[in-house]
Design a protein around this motif. Structure first.
Motif, PDB file in Angstrom:
ATOM      1  N   ALA A 217       2.063  21.636  -0.277  1.00 15.53           N
ATOM      2  CA  ALA A 217       0.870  20.922   0.189  1.00 15.53           C
ATOM      3  C   ALA A 217      -0.349  21.198  -0.678  1.00 15.53           C
ATOM      4  N   ASP A 218      -0.355  22.287  -1.435  1.00 16.50           N
ATOM      5  CA  ASP A 218      -1.511  22.554  -2.293  1.00 16.50           C
ATOM      6  C   ASP A 218      -1.595  21.600  -3.490  1.00 16.50           C
ATOM      7  N   ARG A 219      -0.592  20.778  -3.679  1.00 16.73           N
ATOM      8  CA  ARG A 219      -0.605  19.781  -4.768  1.00 16.73           C
ATOM      9  C   ARG A 219      -1.187  18.438  -4.338  1.00 16.73           C
ATOM     10  N   ILE A 220      -1.449  18.268  -3.050  1.00 19.97           N
ATOM     11  CA  ILE A 220      -1.858  16.960  -2.535  1.00 19.97           C
ATOM     12  C   ILE A 220      -3.208  16.505  -3.098  1.00 19.97           C
ATOM     13  N   ASP A 221      -4.160  17.416  -3.269  1.00 18.26           N
ATOM     14  CA  ASP A 221      -5.483  17.032  -3.758  1.00 18.26           C
ATOM     15  C   ASP A 221      -5.422  16.379  -5.130  1.00 18.26           C
ATOM     16  N   SER A 222      -4.725  17.019  -6.061  1.00 17.96           N
ATOM     17  CA  SER A 222      -4.687  16.483  -7.421  1.00 17.96           C
ATOM     18  C   SER A 222      -3.963  15.140  -7.475  1.00 17.96           C
ATOM     19  N   LEU A 223      -2.875  15.007  -6.731  1.00 17.31           N
ATOM     20  CA  LEU A 223      -2.155  13.725  -6.735  1.00 17.31           C
ATOM     21  C   LEU A 223      -2.953  12.633  -6.026  1.00 17.31           C
ATOM     22  N   SER A 224      -3.624  12.993  -4.951  1.00 20.24           N
ATOM     23  CA  SER A 224      -4.434  12.016  -4.225  1.00 20.24           C
ATOM     24  C   SER A 224      -5.566  11.489  -5.103  1.00 20.24           C
ATOM     25  N   ASP A 225      -6.207  12.389  -5.830  1.00 15.63           N
ATOM     26  CA  ASP A 225      -7.273  11.979  -6.747  1.00 15.63           C
ATOM     27  C   ASP A 225      -6.746  11.024  -7.812  1.00 15.63           C
ATOM     28  N   ARG A 226      -5.598  11.364  -8.367  1.00 16.23           N
ATOM     29  CA  ARG A 226      -5.030  10.564  -9.456  1.00 16.23           C
ATOM     30  C   ARG A 226      -4.472   9.228  -8.967  1.00 16.23           C
ATOM     31  N   MET A 227      -3.856   9.235  -7.779  1.00 16.84           N
ATOM     32  CA  MET A 227      -3.184   8.031  -7.286  1.00 16.84           C
ATOM     33  C   MET A 227      -4.034   7.228  -6.299  1.00 16.84           C
ATOM     34  N   HIS A 228      -5.163   7.780  -5.871  1.00 18.81           N
ATOM     35  CA  HIS A 228      -6.072   7.102  -4.932  1.00 18.81           C
ATOM     36  C   HIS A 228      -5.383   6.734  -3.618  1.00 18.81           C
ATOM     37  N   ILE A 229      -4.581   7.654  -3.095  1.00 20.19           N
ATOM     38  CA  ILE A 229      -3.882   7.440  -1.824  1.00 20.19           C
ATOM     39  C   ILE A 229      -4.829   7.786  -0.681  1.00 20.19           C
ATOM     40  N   GLN A 230      -4.979   6.856   0.256  1.00 21.92           N
ATOM     41  CA  GLN A 230      -5.887   7.069   1.380  1.00 21.92           C
ATOM     42  C   GLN A 230      -5.189   7.020   2.735  1.00 21.92           C
ATOM     43  N   PHE A 231      -3.911   6.680   2.758  1.00 22.32           N
ATOM     44  CA  PHE A 231      -3.149   6.589   3.999  1.00 22.32           C
ATOM     45  C   PHE A 231      -2.109   7.699   4.021  1.00 22.32           C
ATOM     46  N   MET A 232      -2.129   8.503   5.076  1.00 19.03           N
ATOM     47  CA  MET A 232      -1.202   9.629   5.159  1.00 19.03           C
ATOM     48  C   MET A 232      -0.542   9.678   6.536  1.00 19.03           C
ATOM     49  N   ILE A 233       0.699  10.128   6.528  1.00 22.44           N
ATOM     50  CA  ILE A 233       1.487  10.263   7.746  1.00 22.44           C
ATOM     51  C   ILE A 233       1.830  11.743   7.906  1.00 22.44           C
TER      52      ILE A 233
ATOM     53  N   SER B 119       0.846  -1.176   0.000  1.00 23.19           N
ATOM     54  CA  SER B 119       0.000   0.000   0.000  1.00 23.19           C
ATOM     55  C   SER B 119       0.888   1.234   0.000  1.00 23.19           C
ATOM     56  N   GLU B 120       0.388   2.298  -0.570  1.00 23.99           N
ATOM     57  CA  GLU B 120       1.171   3.520  -0.703  1.00 23.99           C
ATOM     58  C   GLU B 120       0.648   4.592   0.243  1.00 23.99           C
ATOM     59  N   ALA B 121       1.564   5.482   0.622  1.00 22.63           N
ATOM     60  CA  ALA B 121       1.209   6.537   1.570  1.00 22.63           C
ATOM     61  C   ALA B 121       1.817   7.855   1.129  1.00 22.63           C
ATOM     62  N   PHE B 122       1.150   8.934   1.546  1.00 23.54           N
ATOM     63  CA  PHE B 122       1.705  10.274   1.411  1.00 23.54           C
ATOM     64  C   PHE B 122       2.228  10.690   2.778  1.00 23.54           C
ATOM     65  N   LEU B 123       3.282  11.483   2.767  1.00 24.74           N
ATOM     66  CA  LEU B 123       3.866  12.043   3.979  1.00 24.74           C
ATOM     67  C   LEU B 123       3.703  13.559   3.916  1.00 24.74           C
ATOM     68  N   ILE B 124       3.085  14.135   4.944  1.00 22.83           N
ATOM     69  CA  ILE B 124       3.001  15.584   5.059  1.00 22.83           C
ATOM     70  C   ILE B 124       4.019  15.963   6.122  1.00 22.83           C
ATOM     71  N   CYS B 125       5.065  16.679   5.711  1.00 20.77           N
ATOM     72  CA  CYS B 125       6.207  16.844   6.612  1.00 20.77           C
ATOM     73  C   CYS B 125       6.892  18.186   6.438  1.00 20.77           C
ATOM     74  N   ASN B 126       7.671  18.522   7.401  1.00 22.71           N
ATOM     75  CA  ASN B 126       8.691  19.564   7.329  1.00 22.71           C
ATOM     76  C   ASN B 126       9.620  19.424   8.514  1.00 22.71           C
TER      77      ASN B 126
END
Length: 131
Positions: free
Chosen positions: A51-67, A1-8
Motif C-alpha cells: 500500500a505504500d506504493r499507491i501514492d506514486s502510482l496514483s500521481d502518475r496514473m491520475h486514478i481517483q476511484f478506489m475500491i 475509467s480506471e480504479a485501484f483496489l485496496i484489498c487483502n
C-alpha cells in the motif's frame, strides 16, 4: 475509467472480475495490500503491491476511484490511504461503516451484489461534488 483496489480479502478476485465493473466501464488496473511486510503478488495478472506504493502510482496514473475490500480491522486505514493518494470516490466493501473525509464521495456496502447500483450512486455523488 480506471480504479485501484485496496484489498487483502477473499473478495479481491471477485471484484477484479466483476461484470458490474465492466458494465460501468470501470477496470481495476492495480491493487494494493495494506498488510505489513508484503511481498508483491498477482491476482489474475493484476499486480498487488504494498500500500505504500499507491501514492506514486496514483500521481502518475491520475486514478481517483478506489475500491476497498480489506479485512474490517484494516478498512479505515485503507480509506485513509486512498484519501491521501487523491481518491475522489471510494466504494468500501469491507463490511464495516467507514468515515470518509470531506470532498470524497464514499459508499459503504457489504457485497458485490449491489456493485452496479453502488457505482451509479458514486458517479452521482462525484457529479454533485464537482458542481
Amino acid at each position: 475509467s480506471e480504479a485501484f483496489l485496496i484489498c487483502n480479502s477473499k473478495q479481491a478476485k471477485k471484484i477484479i472480475h466483476a461484470k458490474e465493473l465492466a458494465q460501468q466501464g470501470i477496470k481495476v488496473v492495480a491493487a494494493f495490500d495494506p498488510s505489513p511486510n508484503l511481498e508483491p503478488y498477482e491476482i489474475d495478472a493484476i499486480k498487488v503491491l504494498s500500500a505504500d506504493r499507491i501514492d506514486s502510482l496514483s500521481d502518475r496514473m491520475h486514478i481517483q476511484f478506489m475500491i476497498i475490500a480489506t479485512e474490517k480491522e484494516q478498512a479505515q486505514h485503507a480509506a485513509n490511504i486512498a484519501a491521501n493518494a487523491g481518491a475522489k470516490a471510494i466504494i468500501n466493501m469491507s463490511g464495516v461503516e467507514l468515515v470518509f473525509p470531506d470532498g470524497i464521495a464514499g459508499i459503504n456496502t457489504n457485497g458485490i451484489e449491489k456493485l452496479e447500483e453502488d457505482i451509479a450512486k458514486i458517479q452521482a455523488l462525484m457529479a454533485s461534488n464537482t458542481r
